[in-house]
Every structure is written in C-alpha cells, then in structure tokens.
Design a protein around this motif. Structure first.
Motif, PDB file in Angstrom:
ATOM      1  N   ASN A  40      48.606  38.206  28.042  1.00 21.73           N
ATOM      2  CA  ASN A  40      47.169  37.944  27.988  1.00 21.73           C
ATOM      3  C   ASN A  40      46.674  38.214  26.574  1.00 21.73           C
ATOM      4  O   ASN A  40      47.161  39.116  25.895  1.00 21.73           O
ATOM      5  CB  ASN A  40      46.430  38.840  28.990  1.00 21.73           C
ATOM      6  N   GLU A  42      42.818  38.334  24.463  1.00 20.85           N
ATOM      7  CA  GLU A  42      41.361  38.219  24.534  1.00 20.85           C
ATOM      8  C   GLU A  42      40.767  38.488  23.160  1.00 20.85           C
ATOM      9  O   GLU A  42      41.084  39.487  22.529  1.00 20.85           O
ATOM     10  CB  GLU A  42      40.784  39.227  25.529  1.00 20.85           C
ATOM     11  N   TRP A  44      37.508  39.556  21.674  1.00 17.72           N
ATOM     12  CA  TRP A  44      36.246  40.149  22.105  1.00 17.72           C
ATOM     13  C   TRP A  44      35.120  39.849  21.141  1.00 17.72           C
ATOM     14  O   TRP A  44      33.957  40.110  21.438  1.00 17.72           O
ATOM     15  CB  TRP A  44      36.404  41.648  22.283  1.00 17.72           C
ATOM     16  N   ARG A 106      42.901  40.891  34.885  1.00 14.60           N
ATOM     17  CA  ARG A 106      43.176  39.518  34.456  1.00 14.60           C
ATOM     18  C   ARG A 106      42.802  38.516  35.542  1.00 14.60           C
ATOM     19  O   ARG A 106      42.220  37.469  35.260  1.00 14.60           O
ATOM     20  CB  ARG A 106      44.658  39.350  34.099  1.00 14.60           C
ATOM     21  N   LYS A 108      40.571  38.860  37.856  1.00 16.32           N
ATOM     22  CA  LYS A 108      39.108  38.817  37.936  1.00 16.32           C
ATOM     23  C   LYS A 108      38.525  37.956  36.810  1.00 16.32           C
ATOM     24  O   LYS A 108      37.626  37.145  37.034  1.00 16.32           O
ATOM     25  CB  LYS A 108      38.566  40.244  37.853  1.00 16.32           C
ATOM     26  N   LEU A 109      39.054  38.113  35.590  1.00 18.09           N
ATOM     27  CA  LEU A 109      38.580  37.317  34.456  1.00 18.09           C
ATOM     28  C   LEU A 109      38.901  35.836  34.642  1.00 18.09           C
ATOM     29  O   LEU A 109      38.083  34.971  34.321  1.00 18.09           O
ATOM     30  CB  LEU A 109      39.204  37.825  33.149  1.00 18.09           C
ATOM     31  N   ASN A 110      40.088  35.549  35.162  1.00 18.00           N
ATOM     32  CA  ASN A 110      40.468  34.155  35.399  1.00 18.00           C
ATOM     33  C   ASN A 110      39.584  33.522  36.468  1.00 18.00           C
ATOM     34  O   ASN A 110      39.244  32.347  36.368  1.00 18.00           O
ATOM     35  CB  ASN A 110      41.943  34.052  35.778  1.00 18.00           C
ATOM     36  N   LYS A 112      36.474  34.305  37.036  1.00 18.24           N
ATOM     37  CA  LYS A 112      35.174  34.067  36.402  1.00 18.24           C
ATOM     38  C   LYS A 112      35.211  32.796  35.556  1.00 18.24           C
ATOM     39  O   LYS A 112      34.244  32.041  35.519  1.00 18.24           O
ATOM     40  CB  LYS A 112      34.780  35.242  35.513  1.00 18.24           C
ATOM     41  N   LYS A 113      36.331  32.585  34.843  1.00 16.28           N
ATOM     42  CA  LYS A 113      36.456  31.409  33.980  1.00 16.28           C
ATOM     43  C   LYS A 113      36.445  30.122  34.799  1.00 16.28           C
ATOM     44  O   LYS A 113      35.942  29.110  34.353  1.00 16.28           O
ATOM     45  CB  LYS A 113      37.754  31.474  33.166  1.00 16.28           C
ATOM     46  N   GLU A 114      37.026  30.151  35.994  1.00 10.22           N
ATOM     47  CA  GLU A 114      37.098  28.969  36.838  1.00 10.22           C
ATOM     48  C   GLU A 114      35.749  28.601  37.434  1.00 10.22           C
ATOM     49  O   GLU A 114      35.505  27.454  37.772  1.00 10.22           O
ATOM     50  CB  GLU A 114      38.135  29.165  37.941  1.00 10.22           C
ATOM     51  N   ASP A 115      34.872  29.572  37.596  1.00  5.69           N
ATOM     52  CA  ASP A 115      33.541  29.299  38.202  1.00  5.69           C
ATOM     53  C   ASP A 115      32.610  28.585  37.272  1.00  5.69           C
ATOM     54  O   ASP A 115      32.655  28.401  36.186  1.00  5.69           O
ATOM     55  CB  ASP A 115      32.872  30.600  38.645  1.00  5.69           C
TER      56      ASP A 115
END
Length: 115
Positions: A40, A42, A44, A106, A108-110, A112-115
C-alpha cells in the motif's frame, strides 16, 4: 523470511509536485529492486508538523506498507539519510496484530474510494 513493514517519511515542503513524485518513485524503486513487495502507498499531502524541522513547519507526508527481507531495511534507511529532501522518517515492523489492523484500514480506505 519476509516481514511486513510500514514506513512514513516527510519530504521538504519546497519541492514542486513533480519533484515530490520523483522522490517517492525513487524510494519505491529502491524497495522493488531489492525484492520488496509494495502492499500500500498513500500520499498524505502537505501537512503542518508539530514542531519545526530545519526551520520548516510543514512537509509532504508519504506512507508505504511493504513486505521485505530484513536486509532491505538497512539500504532503505541509508537512502533516507543520504537524501537531503527527506526531513524525517520512521519505519516499523508489523507484528500480527498491527498487520491485521493495517489490513482492515486498507479495506476501509478501498471501500471509501469505490463509493
């Protein structure tokens, strides 16, 4: 035996966006060339630091999670120390609990990105 690591480094805020990307690419390539697998990454962005480092109060924060042999860590930290664009860095080895937490984070972040 490979271990799972997480590294966060702070780049000087005087860099342009292409210079920042070039520096991140340099460290990513160093890891991959030495047999690490990037799990991963990121960016920031520009953040305010708690205290000034080299008279700078902000910096570009970058976080990378990867799996690698322990010998790779020495090469990575030498590269951090030699690069004048890196203000600070911290690398930690994940144990089974922190690795599980990182996996959940990770996911959870993925999501969020899909929404």
């Amino acid at each position: 035996m490979t271990n799972q690591y997480e590294t966060v480094f702070i780049l000087t805020p005087v860099l342009s966006e292409p210079q920042t990307k070039e520096t991140v690419e340099k460290f990513r390539n160093l890891l991959v060339e030495n047999g690490a697998e990037i799990v991963n990454e990121e960016l920031w962005g520009l953040k305010k630091m708690a205290y000034a480092i080299e008279k700078k109060s902000t910096g570009f924060y970058v976080m990378m999670e990867f799996t690698a042999e322990p010998t790779v860590m020495k090469k990575l930290e030498v590269a951090y120390r030699r690069d004048e664009r890196v203000l600070r860095y911290l690398t930690v080895k994940h144990d089974k609990f922190s690795a599980a937490y990182a996996e959940k984070r990770r996911a959870k972040l993925n999501a969020k990105k899909e929404d």
